[in-house]
Design an enzyme around this catalytic site. Structure first.
Site, PDB file in Angstrom:
ATOM      1  N   THR A 158       2.351  -7.382 -11.888  1.00  0.00           N
ATOM      2  CA  THR A 158       3.279  -7.160 -11.152  1.00  0.00           C
ATOM      3  C   THR A 158       4.366  -8.150 -11.137  1.00  0.00           C
ATOM      4  OG1 THR A 158       1.928  -6.255  -9.361  1.00  0.00           O
ATOM      5  CG2 THR A 158       4.215  -6.792  -8.557  1.00  0.00           C
ATOM      6  N   LEU A 188      -3.315   0.235  -7.232  1.00  0.00           N
ATOM      7  CA  LEU A 188      -4.675   0.306  -6.717  1.00  0.00           C
ATOM      8  C   LEU A 188      -4.624  -0.044  -5.380  1.00  0.00           C
ATOM      9  CD1 LEU A 188      -6.624  -0.940 -10.251  1.00  0.00           C
ATOM     10  CD2 LEU A 188      -6.123   1.316  -9.442  1.00  0.00           C
ATOM     11  N   LYS A 189      -5.498   0.523  -4.219  1.00  0.00           N
ATOM     12  CA  LYS A 189      -5.421   0.182  -3.129  1.00  0.00           C
ATOM     13  C   LYS A 189      -6.839  -0.703  -2.782  1.00  0.00           C
ATOM     14  CE  LYS A 189      -5.665   4.221  -1.300  1.00  0.00           C
ATOM     15  NZ  LYS A 189      -5.322   5.008  -2.403  1.00  0.00           N
ATOM     16  N   CYS A 298      -0.935  -8.474  -2.119  1.00  0.00           N
ATOM     17  CA  CYS A 298       0.327  -8.025  -2.789  1.00  0.00           C
ATOM     18  C   CYS A 298       1.485  -7.786  -1.878  1.00  0.00           C
ATOM     19  CB  CYS A 298      -0.011  -6.452  -3.518  1.00  0.00           C
ATOM     20  SG  CYS A 298      -1.360  -6.597  -4.807  1.00  0.00           S
TER      21      CYS A 298
END
Length: 325
Positions: A158, A188-189, A298
């Site tokens: 990211t 992705l969680k 995140c």
């Protein structure tokens, strides 16, 4: 005796071969590491503590089907199983892996620095390694078929918009040979990463040109046979998609907490308010649960990165400033 850059790679019949760089492990036992032709690689530093999405990419690409039995296996068990089956290999010898790969994923951490901006030192260090390996590889002098077969360097980390340009420039410092750039953000969680990779809601691909986009689409086709889309777009847009998605989710959490504060002040039942609000299909109920606020590895850093991008561009992000506060 010191930190080792540990890479995993494996030969397999499905084109294109990939390379996954897994990162810093201490006291690596070289006698237990092996290597094979046609590497698969993804850059990731486990010392940063984030669940390596790159492991999941590798395992999924090798056909590990979870299906209804997905809860039976932890990530560690999957790694052990694939290693024993000969589908998962480790090495500390990066150059041959990079040189044989057709697609190289950079998936290193991008922690926030002291000013809240994404720290790109791991991304750019990986780019330098890749450039040196491309230069040392035989052949590929540029032009003609070399352009069509050029390695694709994909940034999966990211990163702020414009990072792919910096990665391209860093690689080009070390080689004059052709290579292509791509962006492939992950969604992705935490707690559901394995299933999310095997059954993605969507796949986002940023491509330098049409040919690169088609090569990346071919790679992901097996994971969207249920009809979910693969979006191929320009690289800056792909870089922004991940930040926009996480910023929106963080905003939803902050919003419902603000509504909960108002409910407490005026004697309303936030649970009843939530039920009455979320049955509106335009709103939905995902990420709209009042609580302690957002956290994890995140959301906080990605919201801060968006705020920093706004400051750098002269377009203040007043809404995200409020979300962060």
């Amino acid at each position: 005796s010191g930190p080792k850059h540990v890479l995993l790679y494996q030969g397999f019949g499905w084109e294109p071969p990939l390379f996954f760089h897994l990162g810093l492990l201490r006291n690596a036992d070289k006698s237990k590491l092996s290597k094979r032709k046609n590497p698969v690689s993804v850059d990731h530093y486990r010392s940063l503590g984030y669940l390596p999405s790159t492991f999941l990419n590798f395992l999924a690409i090798h056909g590990f089907s979870m299906g209804e039995d997905r809860e039976r296996f932890t990530l560690d068990e999957m790694i052990e199983r694939n290693h024993k089956a000969g589908r998962l290999k480790f090495t500390v010898d990066a150059p041959p892996a990079y040189q044989s790969a057709e697609v190289i994923f950079i998936c290193v951490g991008t922690p926030s620095d002291e000013n809240g901006r994404a720290d790109l030192k791991y991304v750019l260090a990986a780019a330098a390694d890749i450039g040196k390996a491309i230069e040392a590889a035989p052949g590929e002098t540029g032009g003609g078929d070399d352009e069509r077969r050029a390695k694709i360097v994909v940034v999966k980390s990211t990163v702020p918009v414009g990072t792919n340009v910096k990665v391209q420039q860093e690689i080009a410092k070390h080689t004059n040979k052709p290579f292509k750039m791509g962006s492939n953000p992950e969604f992705l969680k935490e707690g559901a990463a394995i299933n999310d990779f095997n059954k993605p809601d969507r796949v986002v691909i940023g491509a330098q040109d049409e040919g690169t986009g088609e090569r990346m689409r071919k790679l992901y086709d097996p994971f969207v046979r249920n009809g979910n889309p693969i979006f191929v777009m320009d690289i800056p847009s792909a870089e922004m998609v991940k930040y926009a998605s996480n910023a929106m989710l963080a905003t939803k959490i902050s919003f419902i907490n603000e509504i909960a504060n108002l409910c407490e002040a005026y004697g309303s039942d936030v649970d009843e308010v939530w039920r009455g609000m979320t049955t509106d299909k335009r709103i939905g109920n995902q990420f709209l649960y009042p609580g302690l606020g957002y956290g994890g590895s995140c959301f906080p850093k990605d919201v801060l990165a968006c705020i920093s991008m706004g400051e750098d561009s002269g377009r203040p992000t007043q809404l995200l400033d409020a979300v962060h506060k």
